[in-house]
Design a protein around this motif. Sequence first.
Motif, short mmCIF file in Angstrom:
data_model
loop_
_atom_site.label_atom_id
_atom_site.label_comp_id
_atom_site.label_asym_id
_atom_site.label_seq_id
_atom_site.Cartn_x
_atom_site.Cartn_y
_atom_site.Cartn_z
N ARG A 193 37.30 44.62 55.48
CA ARG A 193 36.10 43.68 54.59
C ARG A 193 34.90 42.77 55.46
O ARG A 193 35.13 42.56 56.78
N ASN A 200 37.46 40.41 35.86
CA ASN A 200 38.96 41.11 35.22
C ASN A 200 39.13 40.75 33.66
O ASN A 200 38.69 41.47 32.64
N SER A 202 36.16 45.46 38.69
CA SER A 202 37.37 45.26 39.89
C SER A 202 36.71 44.05 41.21
O SER A 202 37.30 44.19 41.66
N GLY A 203 36.07 43.47 40.61
CA GLY A 203 35.43 42.01 41.52
C GLY A 203 35.88 41.52 41.31
O GLY A 203 35.38 40.16 42.17
N ALA A 213 44.48 45.97 36.01
CA ALA A 213 43.93 44.50 35.96
C ALA A 213 42.17 45.08 36.19
O ALA A 213 41.21 44.90 35.37
N MET A 245 44.32 41.75 56.95
CA MET A 245 44.29 41.06 55.24
C MET A 245 45.32 40.35 54.57
O MET A 245 45.42 39.66 53.84
N LEU A 267 47.64 45.65 39.25
CA LEU A 267 45.76 45.51 40.47
C LEU A 267 44.83 46.53 39.31
O LEU A 267 44.17 46.72 38.57
N ARG A 300 30.34 40.98 39.32
CA ARG A 300 31.51 41.49 39.68
C ARG A 300 32.70 41.73 38.95
O ARG A 300 34.24 41.07 38.50
N TRP A 330 44.37 33.68 41.22
CA TRP A 330 43.10 33.93 41.83
C TRP A 330 43.63 32.76 42.87
O TRP A 330 42.81 31.77 42.65
N GLY A 331 43.27 33.06 43.86
CA GLY A 331 42.97 32.05 45.56
C GLY A 331 41.23 32.78 46.81
O GLY A 331 41.37 33.29 46.67
#
Lengths: 545, 314
Positions: A149, A464, A460-461, A427, A72, A424, A457, A439-440
């Motif tokens: 994931r 935010n 937390s998806g 957010a 990850m 995190l 989303r 964001w990437g």
Amino acid sequence: MRRIPVRILALLTLLMVAIAGCGGASQGLQPTAPAQTPAQPAPAEPGTPQDGGHLKIALAKDLVTLDPTFAMDNYSQHVIDQIYDTLVTYGPDGSLRARLATDWQANSETEWEFALRQGVKFHNGREMTADDVVWTVNRMLDPDTKVPRQHLFMVEKVEKTGDYAVTFTLNQAYAPFLSVLANRALSIIPREAVEEHGEDFARNPVGTGPFKFVSWNPGEGVILERNADYFFARPHLDRVTFQPITETAVAQQQLETGDVDVIQSALPDDIERLKDAGLIQLVPGLSYYYALFNLHPDNAPIKATLGKNPFLDKRVREAITLAFPVGDAIRAVYPSLSDEIRAYGPVPNANWAFNPSIANLYPEPNLELARELLRDAGYPGGFKTEILAMSDAARRAIAQILQNSLSQIGIEATITSPEFGVLLERANNQTFDIGVFGWGGSPDPHDFLFPLLHTDRRGSGGNNAYFSNADVDRLIDQAATTTDQAVRARNYAQIQEIFVQEYVHLPLFYNPSVLGIAPRVQDLKVDPLAFFRLVTEDVNVWIKQ
Amino acid sequence: MRSYVLTRLLMALPVLLGVSLMAFVIMHMTPGDPARIILGQEARPEDVAALREQLGLDDPVLIQYGRFIGRALQGDLGQSLKYHRPVSGMVLERLPTTALLAGLSLALSVTVAIPLGVTAAVRRGTLTDVATMMVALVGVSAPSFWVALMLIFFFSYKWQVLPATGLPTFANAGWGMLKHLVLPATSLALMSSALIARMVRSNLLEVLRQDFMRTARAKGLRPMRVLMKHGLRNALIPTVTVVGLQLGTLLGGAVITESVFGLPGVGWLAVDAVQSRDFPVVQGVVLLVACAVTLANLLVDLVYGLLDPRISYS
């Protein structure tokens, strides 16, 4: 009487011997085995690639695993890129390229057929076939594998349709499917190696990539050696070491002394100096940096003081946008790249789905108009708020400029940059007022627009900001379930217009990919996601001897 | 003596239990979801939820702690949430590096500090004394992080005589390995040696004023014998206490030193585990450090008996 002085003397002598023993050499990282450089390399023309050499790469953190299915973290993925291959991949320009697959086609909206490259060998000498692709995919789909994931949530099944052909059946049409297969988590691995090593496969990786695994020791890092049978080309480099050096200042010094050849980042204040010295490669990236307003009706801390969330009023968001000179802010952070990295929304400017007309929809900075809008919204004297910013130097600097801009329209903001885990949490729970985040994703526009803007989303998806818009949801869903590129482009263009009109984010810039590279290293190119491959169809990194 | 040691070891158990409970509670009270940190901001909420369930993070904290203690009593410290590896293996793999670093630092501190402290005490009020104590003051005050960066700047970057990062494997132990430990050990030893030097000086000054010292000198013993056998030996008792306590400080300092110098020790592991909210690893490291400090204190008490025959544990 003599006992104690003699002991002290002995210890002092030992210490002096130890230090004297260190004085002669001027070496940094010590590889366990010597590089297999030819003793007398043949003289080469300048610019002609030479074989041999040991490339030493510093990672900003320790890596976690070399099993791609479970990797990850960015650091593991850098090493995985050199050991394994995926079916398809993204080139530096963001276009899809063949890798272990040579060709592919969509037979229908839910069926994809792939032809595989023949003659590709795993590092254990066995040829890769369709069975390996089927096994790798099924391993990820198997609930017992407990992958962190599930990248293949859209896959119903995969079947071998020939020794070198596989067909994927999807449970629903999914336009970004190829971008999923380009993810290094879907690197093809040999079943027998996983079965032989079990969980220890993570530390005994076997792939098809340009470099084979040699060893992984905590103090020395990961050592790889050339895979002479690599299907694209025989790698020029003999060996590659990935060594974690967590302190950026130390890594930078090691690069300058030649103890390491590649570093992942540089101190912001030194970037321009290192660039001028030819030690830094800086290219526009794909990580979207943006400021956002918390649109949650209840959770924003500002509600406790004002009784309501002022950011739910579009006029407040517009006023802040008018007060903030984005161009000046970017110039302050990256003087040499300001215009080419400016962001107008989540879709990167060079992406096929980017709508260039939105650049003109943004208003020019206008403090008078901003104050007027705030007055109209019921905040003539402004208000007090907080900016929650990621703690890296670039976003801290942007947060300070934003703070200054806000003060000019009466909004008094404090800046908080907590540790990443805490940030995190805040957010994802919408316990912030204004955020300066990033964001990437993959180069597919769905990987930006869906997580950042879709109602599903929210929280937390990725979304935010807690933004919700039925039209945006419909357009995203439609674009994700069609393979008609024209429909996708049209939908994404509309979404971007709504995005600007609603002032959902304050887009800042696409964070440049930074890679420190020693002058002796040739042909190494960092991609927009800040990764690099040492050998591809058009790259074969070598060291000037 | 044996019953004393056994009693002390038994008394250590509630201490270790308390320390582990405190660490557990503090880690769980700290904001930050391990599953989200491991998977990254881009992860789908359903993947985060599945990982939380898989890691047992949805259970009440007390149940999680009970599970941890139950396993720990059987010698199993659990699995790392991030690395999916047994915590005991990870900690033990990195323990030799930290032990070597702490041991070298302690040896360096004592070797440098005792002669300095003795010299300063014997030459009290002279320029040597003032200079020694000034250096010691700087040593106590300078942050180890800054000292580490300065050492790297001069010895690795400017003069290029010592390596700044990494550590060869123990299989290749020797000068190559020692070379990598010189700068970290020096940076870690600086504060301890400054503290120990100041302690030796003040204790020795106290002892030098005692009647028995005058008696020893009056007996015609040579000044060096008076100083070393009668003076220093008595001055070392409180110093040994400080040296023992320094082990805890050194292990704490190793957290920063190992991170700066890229040494794969327990300290670096601790930093990574806290940042990732890898609770089992944090617990493992805390327990290990607590054990080390407890044992060091026991050793200090036993050394008292060697230095002063009047102290007996029988």
